[in-house]
Design a protein around this motif. Structure first.
Motif, mmCIF file in Angstrom:
data_model
loop_
_atom_site.group_PDB
_atom_site.id
_atom_site.type_symbol
_atom_site.label_atom_id
_atom_site.label_comp_id
_atom_site.label_asym_id
_atom_site.label_seq_id
_atom_site.Cartn_x
_atom_site.Cartn_y
_atom_site.Cartn_z
ATOM 1 N N PRO A 168 0.794 -1.234 0.000
ATOM 2 C CA PRO A 168 0.000 0.000 0.000
ATOM 3 C C PRO A 168 0.822 1.278 0.000
ATOM 4 C CG PRO A 168 0.118 -0.873 2.204
ATOM 5 C CD PRO A 168 0.843 -1.853 1.328
ATOM 6 N N TYR A 169 2.113 1.177 0.346
ATOM 7 C CA TYR A 169 2.913 2.382 0.533
ATOM 8 C C TYR A 169 3.806 2.710 -0.653
ATOM 9 C CZ TYR A 169 1.724 1.451 5.450
ATOM 10 O OH TYR A 169 1.050 1.202 6.625
ATOM 11 N N ASP A 170 4.163 1.725 -1.444
ATOM 12 C CA ASP A 170 5.158 1.889 -2.501
ATOM 13 C C ASP A 170 4.558 2.672 -3.669
ATOM 14 O OD1 ASP A 170 7.063 1.565 -4.530
ATOM 15 O OD2 ASP A 170 7.700 -0.374 -3.744
ATOM 16 N N PRO A 171 5.097 3.854 -3.984
ATOM 17 C CA PRO A 171 4.508 4.648 -5.077
ATOM 18 C C PRO A 171 4.572 3.959 -6.433
ATOM 19 C CG PRO A 171 6.588 5.602 -4.332
ATOM 20 C CD PRO A 171 6.224 4.543 -3.335
ATOM 21 N N GLU A 172 5.510 3.030 -6.614
ATOM 22 C CA GLU A 172 5.578 2.303 -7.882
ATOM 23 C C GLU A 172 4.318 1.487 -8.122
ATOM 24 O OE1 GLU A 172 8.184 -1.288 -9.945
ATOM 25 O OE2 GLU A 172 9.137 -0.055 -8.396
ATOM 26 N N PHE A 173 3.628 1.118 -7.047
ATOM 27 C CA PHE A 173 2.428 0.292 -7.163
ATOM 28 C C PHE A 173 1.155 1.102 -6.984
ATOM 29 C CE2 PHE A 173 5.847 -2.623 -6.562
ATOM 30 C CZ PHE A 173 5.516 -3.706 -7.368
#
Length: 316
Positions: free
Chosen positions: A278-283
């Motif tokens: 939920p935190y990774d901007p790539e996702f």
């Protein structure tokens, strides 16, 4: 004591720093696998990371103080529910944190049921849920399932993860749901060295002893997550892996689900690729469900640990 969590902490990366760097190419120079969305079968709504518990190895680091994902509001959730209706989505899943900490949780639950969705709520069945017993009874439906987290069928292992005194409270809430005829599921874990058969037999004995109406043989009623070792190196998933493993990308969670999150300090919710990242901007896939329908490149160790090699899914 060994790490018994089925999840890795969200910020843990692989031991080999060369891996999971390039979204297109693996460290070995091969084309990284991606998963196209075939349908939006399940839309997850993260209600916020605040929780009444601070579990020892919570994959999303929920706690009474962690508001990295803030409470989503009824109005924000309804916009996604309406868009999901147009896409033919079958199921809405609510997860946290503890969903019943969110002050709009009952209203969001009502809104999802009123639109005809099947609804799944992940809860620890403790005080935050128990204070809404009367409202829950009014919302009871054949389309509503509450999935309670019991980390093990034995009290000591459950409390090693969730804290002393949590077992009796969780069992009490679970029994209330069962006694009042709710559709009930349990999320548990298969420990290292424990066979699937032994794990199901252990939970079956617990269900019988406590009078819980849960079928331990049904994988949707008793969801057992695989062992997850956050310190273990994992391979990157390449396009060739589908044939080698005999797996279809359509079977992976991100082929049929997305999760709405509202990150602290951001003006509006966004759609993440899955519940585990939920935190990774790539996702971050976009602000709308339509934008989020693009393919997901498997550039994270959770993609291998949990989904491709673990064979698990957060939905039933």
């Amino acid at each position: 004591m060994n790490d018994l969590s089925p999840f890795a902490a969200p910020h843990v990366r692989p031991l080999d720093p060369a891996k999971f760097r390039d979204p297109l190419i693996t460290a070995g120079g091969e084309v990284r696998a991606e998963v196209a969305m075939t349908r939006l079968d399940t839309l997850w709504i993260n209600t916020g990371t605040l929780c009444n518990l601070a579990c020892r190895t919570c994959y999303i680091e929920s706690s009474p103080r962690n508001d990295a994902l803030v409470y989503i509001s009824l109005a924000e959730a309804e916009a996604y529910l309406d868009e999901a209706l147009t896409l033919g989505t079958r199921e809405i899943g609510f997860t946290g944190g503890e969903p019943f900490m969110n002050p709009d949780m009952l209203a969001m639950l009502d809104a999802a049921l009123a639109r005809g969705f099947e609804v799944l709520v992940l809860t620890n069945a403790m005080r935050p849920m128990q204070r809404f017993e009367a409202q829950l009874l009014a919302l009871k439906s054949d389309r509503l399932t509450l999935r309670v987290s019991l980390d093990h069928y034995s009290q000591p292992i459950h409390e090693a993860e969730r804290g002393l005194g949590t077992w009796d409270k969780a069992i009490a809430g679970t029994k209330w749901l069962s006694d009042h005829g709710f559709r009930l599921a349990i999320a548990g874990r298969q420990l290292p060295g424990e066979t699937l058969e032994d794990a199901r037999a252990g939970y079956a004995a617990l269900f019988e002893a406590e009078g819980l109406n849960v079928d331990s043989a049904d994988p949707a009623a008793l969801v057992l997550f695989p062992e997850m070792d956050a310190t273990a190196d994992v391979p990157e998933i390449t396009e060739a892996c589908w044939g080698i493993l005999g797996k279809s990308p359509d079977s992976i969670m991100c082929a049929s689900s997305r999760m709405v999150v509202k990150r602290k300090g951001e003006p509006r919710p966004v759609v993440a690729a899955c519940t585990l990242i939920p935190y990774d901007p790539e996702f971050t896939m976009g602000e709308t469900l339509a934008e989020a329908s693009r393919p997901v490149r498997l550039n994270h160790p959770h993609c291998a640990r949990f989904c491709v090699l673990g064979g698990a899914s957060c939905s039933a």
